[in-house]
Design an enzyme around this catalytic site. Structure first.
Site, mmCIF file in Angstrom:
data_model
loop_
_atom_site.group_PDB
_atom_site.id
_atom_site.type_symbol
_atom_site.label_atom_id
_atom_site.label_comp_id
_atom_site.label_asym_id
_atom_site.label_seq_id
_atom_site.Cartn_x
_atom_site.Cartn_y
_atom_site.Cartn_z
ATOM 1 N N CYS A 94 48.481 21.453 2.175
ATOM 2 C CA CYS A 94 48.337 20.994 3.547
ATOM 3 C C CYS A 94 49.433 21.789 4.245
ATOM 4 C CB CYS A 94 48.618 19.507 3.635
ATOM 5 S SG CYS A 94 48.348 18.876 5.278
ATOM 6 N N HIS A 393 58.725 18.250 7.801
ATOM 7 C CA HIS A 393 57.408 18.854 8.033
ATOM 8 C C HIS A 393 56.751 18.313 9.284
ATOM 9 C CE1 HIS A 393 55.695 15.120 6.777
ATOM 10 N NE2 HIS A 393 54.494 15.574 6.608
#
Lengths: 470, 136
Positions: A94, A393
């Protein structure tokens, strides 16, 4: 149990079966949210896994996950340590990419609604919508083993795209045979699709520059249009993770683990090696997925803005394991760094970076959540010492989906976005509420803490203009 | 005990709790809960059926494999399950699931995977109860 050791660093002392202490990077404000769920307990659990070195780490956006927390980083001895699919996450690779456009905000706004509607039609999102790239076995295997090299050969990517992906968009050692038939079936028709949950596509503009010289190297200038894509390896990667969590759990006694979801295998075991190969294949699939979404966006932009070019600034993985050399107890050591909801933040001089970023450090992309800013940061030398070259992130969730659905009204989210001047295309109103900006931690605070600590330094701030949510 | 399910607070993902008189009910309720999340309240018709069987080393593993199959059907076969009939014997499930073509409906959510996180399956005085976290 947790001790504050400096303004933004907290330590969880080694107790019980922990092999190393835990460490969390957060301000008081972020720690307030981190402590609301069982995230710290998960950091302690990871500290018990064989071969872990240094610290079990939590990034500023850490929150409760399954097995490993999200925003968790752990490094394991590359010889005697373990590999754990749960430490990478179900959505292998991802990640986020940012495209810079030679178009300014004013130019884009004239066609905003039209452009976002057309992209929405060409980039399927949500479940049950298949992409236009349905591949037979042979082609799918090429995607898995070759990643962006496949996309370049087929004309879906240019050479510069490849250079601006982590690992050049092709992680070595990927063998399609280690990916199950079920995983291939799940992924076969999903290339070029966004997915749902927290995945999104945003058209943003550069609202503020913090570091002019680095911004220039990254190709960012004030008021410029940029496109951010957040997606992963779709059903294929999810199935790879599911398969190996189950298989490792069966082979290596889960009773010795604090939690079954932490299933792991020695890195050098057959199953460990097979997982690493399958993980690399799923990661390559994810690079190609984000590339095909880029290909569709370029077509739409090309039709509306014939003179505008969309260049890839960088593509980063935030769910991945990588073999890297780090200093452990004063000695350089090869380790397998698990990053689950964390971004690599290589500083200047790192030979694995594209030559254009070797002097500055790598670009780090911190996505916000549709009604907030996003950030571009730059990797640092300090992060090598502090966090195995890692940082946050994104914003990280603060509220559960259930809580958001019960307490936030769709009208409120819609109004908030209107007031923020964002055009939203969402698959469902419920999905929109689950992903409401209020459900996330404060991205500004996450970016600030990362900057203050030197995990990644501020370069630019981006504001959304149009958003597609899966 | 009346069979049913509920969603429990979980920061990032979806936590399901299922109840029923018999262990079989937990699997049927897992399908109901899965559909409630994925279809976001839309009424899914029972137009098609699929049959499958899965095995597990224990009940938890069986639940993991069962949900893995339901997720697989959605991703690989474009089939959203709304109801099920199951036979449970010796850690093996034989299932018939009813549902429809997922792409006939808009705005469906996606589920990445079932997890073992916080999972339990237990017999209580009143019947059976299970908990599963789905990664979405």
């Amino acid at each position: 149990m947790i001790k504050k050791i400096s303004d933004y660093i907290w330590e969880i002392p080694r107790t019980g079966k922990m092999l190393v202490p835990g460490k969390v990077f957060a301000s008081d404000k972020l720690m307030g949210k981190i402590m609301k769920d069982r995230c710290l307990e998960q950091i302690q659990n990871v500290a018990q896994l064989p071969g872990i070195v240094g610290y079990s780490l939590g990034m500023p956006d850490a929150h409760f996950g399954y097995g490993f927390c999200v925003g968790g980083v752990a490094a394991f001895d590359a010889k005697d340590g373990i590999i754990s699919p749960g430490g990478i996450g179900f959505d292998i690779n991802c990640g986020v990419r940012l495209l810079t456009c030679s178009l300014n905000k004013k130019g884009f706004l004239k066609k905003r609604t039209q452009v976002i509607n057309e992209i929405y039609q060409h980039v399927p999102s949500g479940a049950g919508r298949n992409g236009e790239f349905v591949l037979d076995d042979k082609k799918l295997e090429e995607v898995l083993e070759k990643g962006l090299d496949w996309a370049v050969a087929k004309g879906y990517a240019i050479k510069e795209d490849k250079e601006c992906c982590e690992d050049n968009g092709r992680i070595k050692g990927a063998h399609a045979k280690d990916v199950s038939h079920r995983a291939k079936e799940r992924g076969r028709s999903q290339l070029g699709t966004l997915g749902s949950g927290n995945h999104f596509l945003e058209i943003q503009y550069v609202e503020k520059i913090f570091d002019c010289a680095t911004a220039e190297t990254f190709g960012l200038e004030p008021n410029q249009i940029v496109v951010m894509i957040h997606s992963g390896s779709r059903g294929l990667g999810h199935q790879v993770a599911s398969d190996y969590v189950q298989a490792m759990g069966k082979k290596y006694n889960p009773d010795t683990l604090p939690e079954r979801q932490l299933a792991c295998a020695p890195i050098r075991s057959d199953i460990g090696k097979a997982y690493l190969s399958a993980m690399a294949a799923a990661a390559n699939f994810a690079f190609v997925n984000r590339q095909l979404i880029t290909y569709e966006i370029r077509k739409v932009f090309g039709a509306h803005f014939p003179n505008a070019k969309l260049a890839l600034m960088y593509d980063v993985a935030h769910n991945i394991a990588k073999f890297e050399k780090h200093i452990v107890d004063g000695k350089e050591k090869m380790v397998c760094v698990h990053r689950k909801g964390a971004t690599r933040s290589f500083g200047p001089g790192e030979k694995d970076l594209p030559s254009r970023y070797r002097k500055t450090g790598q670009p780090i992309i911190l996505p916000g959540s549709m009604g907030t800013f996003s950030y571009v940061l730059v990797g640092t030398k300090e992060s090598e010492q502090l966090s195995f070259s890692s940082t946050a992130h994104g914003a990280g969730r603060a509220l559960s989906r259930t809580y958001a659905l019960e307490h936030i009204k769709p009208e409120t989210v819609e109004k908030e976005l209107r007031d923020y001047d964002v055009v939203l295309k969402a698959g469902s109103r419920k999905g929109m509420v689950e992903e409401a900006p209020a459900a996330y931690k404060d991205i500004d605070e996450v970016a600030r803490v990362s900057h203050e600590l030197g995990l990644g330094r501020l370069v630019a701030r981006l504001k959304p203009l149009a958003v597609i949510k899966g | 005990m009346k069979a049913g399910f509920e969603f429990i607070e979980h920061t990032a993902d979806i936590k399901l709790r299922m109840y029923g008189e018999r262990a079989e009910h937990l699997f049927v309720e897992a399908v109901h809960a899965f559909c409630a999340y994925v279809a976001k309240g839309k009424r899914i018709q029972k137009k098609e059926r699929k049959e499958f069987s899965v095995e597990g080393v224990d009940m938890q593993d069986l639940m993991y494999s069962f949900l893995d199959e339901i997720i697989y059907l959605l991703d690989a076969e474009d089939f959203i399950a709304v109801d099920a009939a199951v036979i449970l014997k010796d850690n093996r499930i034989q299932a018939i699931v009813y549902g429809d073509k997922a792409s006939s409906y808009n705005g469906m959510s996606h589920v990445k995977a079932a997890t073992y996180a916080d999972m339990y399956i237990r017999q209580t005085d009143k019947g059976w109860e299970a908990q599963v976290v789905l990664d979405v």
